[in-house]
Design a protein around this motif. Sequence first.
Motif, short mmCIF file in Angstrom:
data_model
loop_
_atom_site.label_atom_id
_atom_site.label_comp_id
_atom_site.label_asym_id
_atom_site.label_seq_id
_atom_site.Cartn_x
_atom_site.Cartn_y
_atom_site.Cartn_z
N GLY A 234 1.06 -1.24 0.05
CA GLY A 234 -0.07 0.10 0.05
C GLY A 234 0.95 1.24 0.15
O GLY A 234 0.51 2.29 -0.57
N ILE A 235 2.11 1.26 0.82
CA ILE A 235 2.94 2.59 0.76
C ILE A 235 3.49 2.63 -0.64
O ILE A 235 3.47 3.89 -0.94
CB ILE A 235 3.77 2.36 1.75
N GLU A 236 3.98 1.49 -1.09
CA GLU A 236 4.36 1.72 -2.40
C GLU A 236 3.41 2.13 -3.58
O GLU A 236 3.65 3.13 -4.37
CB GLU A 236 4.80 0.25 -2.99
N LEU A 237 2.20 2.06 -3.32
CA LEU A 237 1.13 2.54 -4.54
C LEU A 237 1.13 3.95 -4.03
O LEU A 237 0.83 4.61 -5.21
CB LEU A 237 -0.13 1.50 -4.37
N ALA A 238 0.95 4.28 -2.93
CA ALA A 238 0.78 5.80 -2.52
C ALA A 238 1.99 6.38 -3.09
O ALA A 238 1.59 7.72 -3.46
CB ALA A 238 0.52 5.66 -1.05
N LEU A 239 3.13 6.12 -2.93
CA LEU A 239 4.35 6.77 -3.56
C LEU A 239 4.52 6.79 -4.85
O LEU A 239 5.05 7.75 -5.59
CB LEU A 239 5.57 6.02 -2.62
N ARG A 240 4.26 5.53 -5.69
CA ARG A 240 4.48 5.56 -7.11
C ARG A 240 3.55 5.67 -8.07
O ARG A 240 3.55 6.00 -9.13
CB ARG A 240 5.05 4.02 -7.26
N ARG B 219 -3.99 6.57 -8.47
CA ARG B 219 -4.93 5.12 -8.39
C ARG B 219 -5.47 4.97 -7.35
O ARG B 219 -6.35 4.23 -7.04
CB ARG B 219 -4.21 3.98 -8.89
N LEU B 220 -5.00 5.54 -6.09
CA LEU B 220 -5.41 5.42 -4.81
C LEU B 220 -6.33 6.51 -4.18
O LEU B 220 -6.02 7.45 -4.32
CB LEU B 220 -4.15 5.36 -3.98
N ALA B 221 -7.66 5.90 -3.65
CA ALA B 221 -8.41 6.95 -3.13
C ALA B 221 -8.23 7.26 -1.63
O ALA B 221 -8.59 8.27 -1.15
CB ALA B 221 -9.92 6.66 -3.39
N SER B 222 -7.82 6.08 -0.95
CA SER B 222 -7.93 6.19 0.65
C SER B 222 -6.90 4.76 0.92
O SER B 222 -6.73 3.86 0.24
CB SER B 222 -9.12 6.10 1.21
N LEU B 223 -6.25 5.03 1.90
CA LEU B 223 -5.36 3.88 2.35
C LEU B 223 -5.37 3.63 4.04
O LEU B 223 -5.47 4.37 5.02
CB LEU B 223 -3.84 4.60 2.18
N ALA B 224 -5.16 2.28 4.31
CA ALA B 224 -5.13 1.99 5.59
C ALA B 224 -4.01 1.18 5.81
O ALA B 224 -3.73 -0.05 5.13
CB ALA B 224 -6.44 1.26 6.28
N ALA C 44 -13.13 9.05 4.39
CA ALA C 44 -11.64 9.79 3.93
C ALA C 44 -11.46 9.18 2.45
O ALA C 44 -10.55 8.34 2.39
CB ALA C 44 -10.46 9.45 4.96
N TRP C 45 -12.21 9.24 1.56
CA TRP C 45 -12.27 8.76 0.10
C TRP C 45 -11.86 9.91 -0.68
O TRP C 45 -12.70 10.69 -1.10
CB TRP C 45 -13.51 7.95 -0.21
N GLN C 46 -10.70 9.99 -1.18
CA GLN C 46 -10.20 11.24 -1.88
C GLN C 46 -10.67 11.28 -3.27
O GLN C 46 -10.94 10.13 -3.92
CB GLN C 46 -8.73 11.18 -2.02
N PRO C 47 -11.17 12.49 -3.81
CA PRO C 47 -11.78 12.36 -5.10
C PRO C 47 -10.89 11.97 -6.27
O PRO C 47 -9.40 12.14 -6.14
CB PRO C 47 -12.18 13.78 -5.40
N ALA C 48 -11.17 11.41 -7.24
CA ALA C 48 -10.38 10.97 -8.09
C ALA C 48 -9.69 12.36 -8.98
O ALA C 48 -10.30 13.23 -9.15
CB ALA C 48 -11.12 9.97 -9.42
N PHE C 49 -8.40 11.94 -9.22
CA PHE C 49 -7.89 13.04 -10.37
C PHE C 49 -8.60 13.31 -11.79
O PHE C 49 -8.50 14.24 -12.10
CB PHE C 49 -6.47 12.45 -10.66
N ASP C 50 -9.09 12.04 -12.15
CA ASP C 50 -9.81 11.80 -13.31
C ASP C 50 -11.17 11.61 -13.19
O ASP C 50 -11.80 10.62 -12.88
CB ASP C 50 -9.18 10.94 -14.29
#
Length: 433
Positions: A98-104, A108-113, A258-264
């Motif tokens: 999950g950290i890797e997805l958030a960084l790279r 694609r990521l809306a929210s993370l736990a 805490a679901w972040q809106p999509a970039f697109d």
Amino acid sequence: MSETPKNTLQYRFDGPEEAPVLILGPSLGTTWHMWDRQVPELAKNWRVFRFDLPGHGGAPAYPAGSVTELAGRLLSTLDALGVQRFGYAGCALGGAVGIELALRHPERLASLALIAASPRFGTADEFRQRGVIVRTNGLDPMARTSPERWFTGGFAAAQPAITEWAVQMVRTTDPGCYIAACEALAAFDVRAELGRIGVPTLVLVGSDDQVTGPAEARTLVAGIPDARLAVVPGASHLVPVEQPAAVTDLLVRHFSTAWQPAFDTTTGQMAIPAAPVKPVLAAPPPVAPVAEIAPAAAQPQVVGTGRPDPYDAGIKVRREVLGDAHVDRALATADEFSGDFQEFITRYAWGEIWDRPGLDRRSRSCVTLTALVAGGHLDELAFHTRAALRNGLTPVEIKEVLLQAAVYCGVPAANSAFKVAQQVIREETTPQE
């Protein structure tokens, strides 16, 4: 369920097809069943996607040696399914993904736990040592000790069926994939990058976790700008199994609010309008960093060579082969007299020779052991025996190298070498109870 090519992962879906996708990532040695108690509630509002790590839970045994590769396989799986945007919750190694997805791949990521996670899991030496033990003894030592790493003593005693399930889950994992996952955790270190994570993040940890406990959780919260901490009492490392109701409530509350809106906005992935669910534990206010991480000391550079200085590659290879503890000791004892020699061997022995592509590290270990036997360099033979185990040689293969050396280097030299290697192998391959 899925059929799994090499570049993807075994997966399953639960929940309504039209709902936003929520991914649950497993810990090393577990399967997607570690999330069974969370799925019924989460699947009411999300399309829950679970996956197995390679060689876990009957998944095809295609080892992945880095967290980056695991994240890439997950994204390849999601791409094939048409899933572009998702929430993600991962436990331990699943949290590293999950950290890797958030960084790279933040788009694609809306929210993370992040559950029982850390920006660096112990030390590289610890996980490479675990790989040596599994390569020599199989997975039984890891399986037998998994309950004490994963659960509190009270839970393990009160829930013998779950404890035995944990043991069997590890025991049936593919050893090669387990070792590769250990290598992935050994190389994982994102402490300097946490500030670049921009997705809303819940950091969740068991109060009694002795593997990645509250200290590691606070380091994550201190480093991630939009992170909140929840500590679950009476739980150890595998907190979703030990305290399922508390974890479920915290995940529902986090992903509902805490679901972040999509970039697109054309992706069609929207946060669902769910009422906030009161968590079992109120998340405390942001905490101070556990400790400041000092910047790495500047390394000497060669100027005017016309190509990259091999020192950086050399120190990396030297640590991977000999272990952090050995290299740290060598560098710590270097002074004005010996410092130039340490720089010399790092740059040329490790950066120029060990990093050449012509031989793999197993082959280089075989050559090195033979040369050390021939020269009678028993101190060097000891730590290069450890290095050979880390590089993938088994004790049986090391024995064959020394037997070969006995023919060409002499029986007395090999006799001394066997004594040294035997002691090292006993130390390195005996499971710690």
